[in-house]
Design an enzyme around this catalytic site. Structure first.
Site, PDB file in Angstrom:
ATOM      1  N   GLY A  54      43.039  45.420  33.541  1.00 40.86           N
ATOM      2  CA  GLY A  54      43.014  44.354  34.523  1.00 40.86           C
ATOM      3  C   GLY A  54      43.695  43.084  34.054  1.00 40.86           C
ATOM      4  O   GLY A  54      43.837  42.822  32.853  1.00 40.86           O
ATOM      5  N   GLY A  56      43.814  39.007  33.506  1.00 41.00           N
ATOM      6  CA  GLY A  56      42.794  38.071  33.039  1.00 41.00           C
ATOM      7  C   GLY A  56      42.599  38.060  31.550  1.00 41.00           C
ATOM      8  O   GLY A  56      41.778  37.297  31.035  1.00 41.00           O
ATOM      9  N   HIS A  57      43.367  38.907  30.841  1.00 36.65           N
ATOM     10  CA  HIS A  57      43.159  39.039  29.395  1.00 36.65           C
ATOM     11  C   HIS A  57      44.402  38.717  28.570  1.00 36.65           C
ATOM     12  O   HIS A  57      44.461  39.067  27.395  1.00 36.65           O
ATOM     13  CB  HIS A  57      42.705  40.459  29.069  1.00 36.65           C
ATOM     14  CG  HIS A  57      41.477  40.897  29.784  1.00 36.65           C
ATOM     15  ND1 HIS A  57      40.286  40.216  29.691  1.00 36.65           N
ATOM     16  CD2 HIS A  57      41.258  41.945  30.623  1.00 36.65           C
ATOM     17  CE1 HIS A  57      39.373  40.838  30.431  1.00 36.65           C
ATOM     18  NE2 HIS A  57      39.937  41.868  31.021  1.00 36.65           N
ATOM     19  N   ASP A 110      39.520  52.864  33.996  1.00 41.60           N
ATOM     20  CA  ASP A 110      40.763  53.138  33.285  1.00 41.60           C
ATOM     21  C   ASP A 110      40.824  54.603  32.855  1.00 41.60           C
ATOM     22  O   ASP A 110      41.858  55.274  33.009  1.00 41.60           O
ATOM     23  CB  ASP A 110      40.891  52.237  32.058  1.00 41.60           C
ATOM     24  CG  ASP A 110      41.033  50.771  32.419  1.00 41.60           C
ATOM     25  OD1 ASP A 110      41.595  50.487  33.491  1.00 41.60           O
ATOM     26  OD2 ASP A 110      40.584  49.927  31.632  1.00 41.60           O
ATOM     27  N   HIS A 217      34.504  40.913  30.139  1.00 35.76           N
ATOM     28  CA  HIS A 217      34.375  40.831  31.595  1.00 35.76           C
ATOM     29  C   HIS A 217      33.082  40.130  31.987  1.00 35.76           C
ATOM     30  O   HIS A 217      32.700  40.131  33.154  1.00 35.76           O
ATOM     31  CB  HIS A 217      34.395  42.227  32.230  1.00 35.76           C
ATOM     32  CG  HIS A 217      35.615  43.014  31.905  1.00 35.76           C
ATOM     33  ND1 HIS A 217      35.596  44.149  31.132  1.00 35.76           N
ATOM     34  CD2 HIS A 217      36.911  42.811  32.248  1.00 35.76           C
ATOM     35  CE1 HIS A 217      36.819  44.621  31.012  1.00 35.76           C
ATOM     36  NE2 HIS A 217      37.640  43.820  31.662  1.00 35.76           N
TER      37      HIS A 217
END
Length: 331
Positions: A54, A56-57, A110, A217
């Site tokens: 995702g 955001g990292h 994933d 998360h």
């Protein structure tokens, strides 16, 4: 919510558009899908390494696509998995005759989508292997069920280097496995983060409260309590890591001090000094130190500590190999 964005629902695609605009010589996308992110410099005959996860990292996951590291990345929405179709399309673009290694974090969505992509590729007679990063010591007592966090960087480095040396698919998988077996991570958060599509924090912490063992998360940690000093956090983290992975006096390790998105470099170096002092007291030698943002969680304040035991001289060569991507360069 204060963020430099347009529409929250376009957050991921707008971010990708900017990356492609800034680095057209290094990365591209395929199938008219911005989220099918891959290298613009394909090397024939080399094992292709593909990751995914995702948004955001950053720089995880897509930030490690580049010279002597990865070849492609499936990009999901914030904290969400990429699709099997995206992973398949990337694979078809970057595969160059030597097979594909899927290397990604140990998260249910994933795993499901990479497995589906692998089945699709088998029907095209393209050989694949898969391995997941699972370095987050406090996320589960069972090593196979642990989350993959910043320590996956060492898997990228070792597998990427072996692929650059034109190793076989099984040899590249073995390099990733060696890094996985010798890497452990512990993290802690001081603040939550805000997911653009939600517009509010994904969990809450008091003004003088922190979370130890928090996931990237926002997964719950092992305790919430008063903010501790850098030395206290280093001591507790090293107790957990060295209690889970044996490192004897005289052995060598790499240290990765990772900021989660809103932690200053100054703080990270304070933590670095405390971690390395503890290692020195135990007679453990530091081969190489990495400090900065390697796996963030939006604008979360906090950090993680990863220790990678250097198993042999070949592993040193892999870790030392120069790399160059739009987000990370090592000379």
């Amino acid at each position: 919510m204060k963020k430099i964005i347009n529409k929250p629902e376009n957050y991921t695609d707008d971010m990708l558009h900017g990356i492609y605009q800034a680095h057209p010589d290094m990365v591209k996308y395929v199938e008219d899908d911005l989220r099918c992110y891959c290298t613009a410099q394909k090397k024939e005959g080399k094992v292709a390494i593909i990751t995914g996860g995702g948004t955001g990292h950053l720089p995880l996951f897509l930030g490690y696509v580049g010279e002597n590291m990865l070849d492609g990345c499936g990009v999901g929405s914030v904290f969400q998995s990429p699709s099997a179709e995206q992973i398949y399309n990337i694979s078809k673009e970057v595969e160059s005759g030597a097979g594909i290694l899927f290397l990604y974090g140990n998260y249910t969505g994933d795993i499901m989508n990479f497995d589906m992509a692998s089945e699709m590729l088998e029907m095209d007679d393209i050989q694949t292997r898969s391995i997941v990063g699972a370095d987050d010591v406090l996320s589960n007592k069972n090593p196979d069920a642990r989350r993959g966090v910043a320590g996956i960087f060492f898997m990228y480095k070792c597998a990427g280097a072996k692929a650059a040396q034109m190793g076989t698919l099984d040899e590249v998988l073995a390099a990733a496995q060696k890094a996985k077996d010798n890497t452990r991570t512990v993290g802690f958060a001081l603040t939550p983060c805000i997911i653009p599509e939600l517009g509010h924090s994904n969990f809450t912490l008091g003004d003088n409260e922190m979370a130890f063992g928090m996931g990237i998360h926002g997964e719950p940690g092992v305790w919430n309590g008063p903010v501790k000093t850098s030395r206290e956090l280093a001591e507790e983290s090293m107790k957990e890591i060295l209690g889970d992975m044996s490192v004897a006096s005289g052995e060598e390790v790499c240290v990765l001090i990772n900021g989660l998105g809103a932690t200053s470099q100054e703080e990270l170096y304070i933590l670095t000094g405390d971690v390395e002092d503890i290692l020195k007291e135990k007679g453990i030698k530091v081969y190489r130190t990495f400090v900065g943002e390697y796996a963030t969680s939006m604008e979360m304040a906090g950090a993680s500590i990863s220790i990678c035991k250097v198993a042999d001289e070949e592993m040193k060569q892999w870790i030392d190999m120069p790399v160059h991507t739009p987000f990370y360069t090592q000379v």
